[in-house]
Enzyme design. Structure first.
Site, PDB file in Angstrom:
ATOM      1  CD  GLN A  20      -4.072   0.493 -11.392  1.00 18.42           C
ATOM      2  OE1 GLN A  20      -5.002   0.828 -10.724  1.00 18.42           O
ATOM      3  NE2 GLN A  20      -3.593   0.879 -12.780  1.00 18.42           N
ATOM      4  CB  THR A  22       4.490  -0.751 -12.485  1.00 16.59           C
ATOM      5  OG1 THR A  22       5.197  -0.357 -11.042  1.00 16.59           O
ATOM      6  CG2 THR A  22       5.199   0.907 -12.975  1.00 16.59           C
ATOM      7  CG  PHE A  23       5.230  -3.333 -15.833  1.00 17.08           C
ATOM      8  CD1 PHE A  23       5.317  -3.101 -17.498  1.00 17.08           C
ATOM      9  CD2 PHE A  23       6.218  -2.878 -15.423  1.00 17.08           C
ATOM     10  CE1 PHE A  23       6.539  -2.103 -17.760  1.00 17.08           C
ATOM     11  CE2 PHE A  23       7.079  -2.059 -15.539  1.00 17.08           C
ATOM     12  CZ  PHE A  23       7.710  -1.735 -17.136  1.00 17.08           C
ATOM     13  CE  LYS A  25      -6.143  -0.646 -14.276  1.00 15.23           C
ATOM     14  NZ  LYS A  25      -7.070  -0.482 -15.595  1.00 15.23           N
ATOM     15  CB  VAL A  26      -4.053  -8.076  -9.640  1.00 12.55           C
ATOM     16  CG1 VAL A  26      -4.152  -9.645  -9.184  1.00 12.55           C
ATOM     17  CG2 VAL A  26      -2.306  -8.042  -9.606  1.00 12.55           C
ATOM     18  CG  ASP A 134      10.117  -5.151  -5.268  1.00 10.07           C
ATOM     19  OD1 ASP A 134      10.397  -5.109  -4.539  1.00 10.07           O
ATOM     20  OD2 ASP A 134       8.786  -5.088  -5.730  1.00 10.07           O
TER      21      ASP A 134
HETATM   22  P1  ATP Z   1       4.658  -4.562  -8.334  1.00  8.40           P
HETATM   23  O1  ATP Z   1       4.357  -4.462  -9.992  1.00  8.40           O
HETATM   24  O2  ATP Z   1       5.564  -4.347  -7.997  1.00  8.40           O
HETATM   25  O3  ATP Z   1       4.696  -6.302  -7.894  1.00  8.40           O
HETATM   26  P2  ATP Z   1       2.765  -4.880  -7.140  1.00  8.40           P
HETATM   27  O4  ATP Z   1       2.943  -6.064  -6.280  1.00  8.40           O
HETATM   28  O5  ATP Z   1       1.747  -4.043  -6.383  1.00  8.40           O
HETATM   29  O6  ATP Z   1       3.490  -4.134  -7.286  1.00  8.40           O
HETATM   30  P3  ATP Z   1       1.079  -6.419  -8.559  1.00  8.40           P
HETATM   31  O7  ATP Z   1       2.157  -7.332  -8.073  1.00  8.40           O
HETATM   32  O8  ATP Z   1       0.534  -5.862  -9.636  1.00  8.40           O
HETATM   33  O9  ATP Z   1       1.581  -4.867  -8.554  1.00  8.40           O
HETATM   34  O10 ATP Z   1       0.093  -6.606  -7.969  1.00  8.40           O
HETATM   35  C1  ATP Z   1      -1.029  -5.130  -7.271  1.00  8.40           C
HETATM   36  C2  ATP Z   1      -2.130  -5.477  -6.293  1.00  8.40           C
HETATM   37  O11 ATP Z   1      -2.207  -6.629  -6.214  1.00  8.40           O
HETATM   38  C3  ATP Z   1      -0.879  -6.231  -5.071  1.00  8.40           C
HETATM   39  O12 ATP Z   1      -0.292  -5.332  -4.197  1.00  8.40           O
HETATM   40  C4  ATP Z   1      -1.831  -7.114  -3.796  1.00  8.40           C
HETATM   41  O13 ATP Z   1      -2.599  -6.083  -3.211  1.00  8.40           O
HETATM   42  C5  ATP Z   1      -2.876  -7.897  -5.353  1.00  8.40           C
HETATM   43  N1  ATP Z   1      -3.134  -8.780  -5.524  1.00  8.40           N
HETATM   44  C6  ATP Z   1      -1.402  -9.161  -6.582  1.00  8.40           C
HETATM   45  N2  ATP Z   1      -1.243 -10.806  -6.843  1.00  8.40           N
HETATM   46  C7  ATP Z   1      -2.674 -11.386  -5.937  1.00  8.40           C
HETATM   47  C8  ATP Z   1      -3.434 -12.640  -5.540  1.00  8.40           C
HETATM   48  N3  ATP Z   1      -2.788 -14.039  -5.743  1.00  8.40           N
HETATM   49  N4  ATP Z   1      -4.236 -12.378  -4.524  1.00  8.40           N
HETATM   50  C9  ATP Z   1      -4.411 -11.689  -3.781  1.00  8.40           C
HETATM   51  N5  ATP Z   1      -4.060 -10.857  -4.700  1.00  8.40           N
HETATM   52  C10 ATP Z   1      -2.727  -9.852  -5.147  1.00  8.40           C
END
Ligand code: ATP
Ligand code: MG
Length: 439
Positions: A20, A22-23, A25-26, A134
């Protein structure tokens, strides 16, 4: 919220929450048809609408489609509903790189391998005018073969505005990876800022802890702005020297990407990857999207299209991420649509000229641009003689009859680099075709 068993757009089965931000959920997901694993990033439209980030999101999508590199998480497709935007991305099975570091610092050779992959990806993106801004642990992922995958390239604008909101401290957590000139909000060069972050990453890989750290945030800022860090005794002289060149608080004297890539420590065992392993006909992987937005797709591919006249299938080759979003309710981008059309590998011109005039015009242009011209299967094939970034540029031009007095010229890149193709279209072909373009 439990998403298990949920089907998204009749296409993906949503699995567990991967993380998750800020903007967003993955989620982990599986393509129902192919069985392929993907990661789906779900962004709440409300959230970005509220902070006025629509423009940035649009820019990001267009940018992400341009950036294809084996060490960059690939964007497969973009879907949208009234309330949400879904980014289907390459799934990085190995999770975050820093889970590894958390278990202890890496051996020099392994750290170098990841650093080389990181720099390779960042350099490639910079060459396409994309800056990450970033680079931090959460955005450095690994695939199943232990290769680095940088995620969120092209999502920089989103974070940028978060920063402008002054939300950096509260939402981004630690500024440990951020370059001093970014923190002090001076105007800055995205490339130099990325290089700094890469330096912090390298330090962490080798040391197992951050170069700039303090319980007190102000103290931490002070250290960053002075480039005050100490290498542990196990760092070799060569890498110490490199780090001092990267973690130089003055962006003007900080090492450049090209110098970095010539550095003796860096190049040891460096195998530059052939950029994009896949071909970069951006529409390929978006073809399927026709099913999802059938109504909008057939709107844009109306029954009088030249393809239909020629008896071709109605394959929605024109449907791309922008079409999808612009056709989806509540997310109307029509005003800015044109700006993004330039990224399409296909270009179309409408003309009232006869096919023979169009062909001779194409020949003229080809000659001034030093292209070889061939007629084949009702197509005009243009072949560049310069060796470009990805070989010689090759373009197919096809002429379709709409009515006896109206033709469409369709151009398609069949080989070579997308950026070079764009330049050819926008700087070479388009201006020269002006007198046959009918608007
Ligand atoms: P930001 O909003 O600054 O990008 P973030 O990178 O922590 O912050 P997200 O990009 O939403 O937030 O991703 C959340 C988390 O999900 C990541 O930290 C990572 O662990 C997981 N994740 C993101 N993209 C993938 C992907 N393509 N494959 C596997 N895990 C992922
Ligand atoms: Mg991320």
């Amino acid at each position: 919220m439990d998403k298990k068993g949920n089907i998204l757009m009749q296409k993906y089965e949503l699995g567990r929450l991967l993380g998750q931000g800020t903007f967003a959920k993955v989620y982990y997901a599986r393509d129902l048809k192919s069985g392929q694993s993907v990661a789906i990033k779900i962004v709440d439209k409300e959230k970005i609408l509220r902070v006025g980030l629509i423009d940035q999101i649009k820019r990001e999508i267009s940018v992400m489609r341009l950036v294809r590199h084996p060490n960059v998480v690939q964007l497969y497709e973009v879907m949208a509903t009234k309330t949400k935007i879904y980014f289907a991305m390459e799934y990085a099975k190995g999770g975050e790189l820093f889970n590894k570091v958390a278990k202890g610092r890496l051996k020099e050779d392994l750290a170098r391998k990841y650093f080389q992959q990181l720099i390779g990806a960042v350099d490639f993106c910079h060459s396409r005018g994309v800056y990450h801004r970033d680079l931090k642990p959460e955005n450095l992922l690994l695939d199943e073969d232990e290769n680095l995958k940088v995620s969120d390239f092209g999502l920089s604008a989103l974070r940028e505005s978060r920063r402008q909101d002054g939300l950096l401290h509260t939402t981004c957590g630690t500024p440990a990876y951020v370059a001093p000139e970014v923190i002090s909000k001076r105007g800055y060069d995205g490339a130099k800022a990325d290089i700094w972050s890469c330096g912090v990453v390298l330090f962490v890989l080798l040391a197992g802890y951050l170069p700039f750290h303090d319980q007190n945030l102000m103290e931490m800022y002070r250290k960053i702005s002075r480039g005050e860090f100490k290498c542990p005794q196990w760092f070799q002289l060569e890498v110490r020297k490199l780090l001092s060149k990267i973690l130089d608080p003055n962006p003007y004297s900080r090492i450049t990407m090209s110098k970095l890539m010539e550095n003796s420590w860096f190049i040891k065992g460096f195998k530059p990857l052939e950029p994009p392993l896949c071909n970069d006909d951006e529409d390929n992987d978006l073809d399927e999207l026709g099913d999802i937005f059938t109504a909008s797709a057939s709107d844009s591919e109306g029954i009088t299209t030249p393809r239909a006249l020629k008896g071709h299938s109605m394959k929605p080759t024109c449907v791309n991420a922008f079409d999808i979003i612009s056709h989806s309710q509540g997310f109307n981008l029509s005003g800015l649509f044109d700006e993004y059309m330039v990224y399409k590998p296909e270009e179309r011109f409408t003309t009232t000229q006869s096919p023979s005039i169009i062909v001779s015009k194409l020949g003229e242009i080809a000659e001034t641009e030093r292209f070889k011209v061939k007629m084949k299967g009702g197509m005009v094939k243009l072949q560049g003689c310069k060796e470009g970034r990805k070989g010689q540029l090759q373009i197919d031009a096809e002429i379709f009859e709409v009515t006896p007095s109206l033709h469409i010229v369709e151009l398609k890149k069949t080989a070579g680099d997308t950026m070079e193709y764009r330049d050819f279209c926008n700087q070479g072909l388009k201006p020269s075709l002006k007198d046959v373009v009918w608007t």
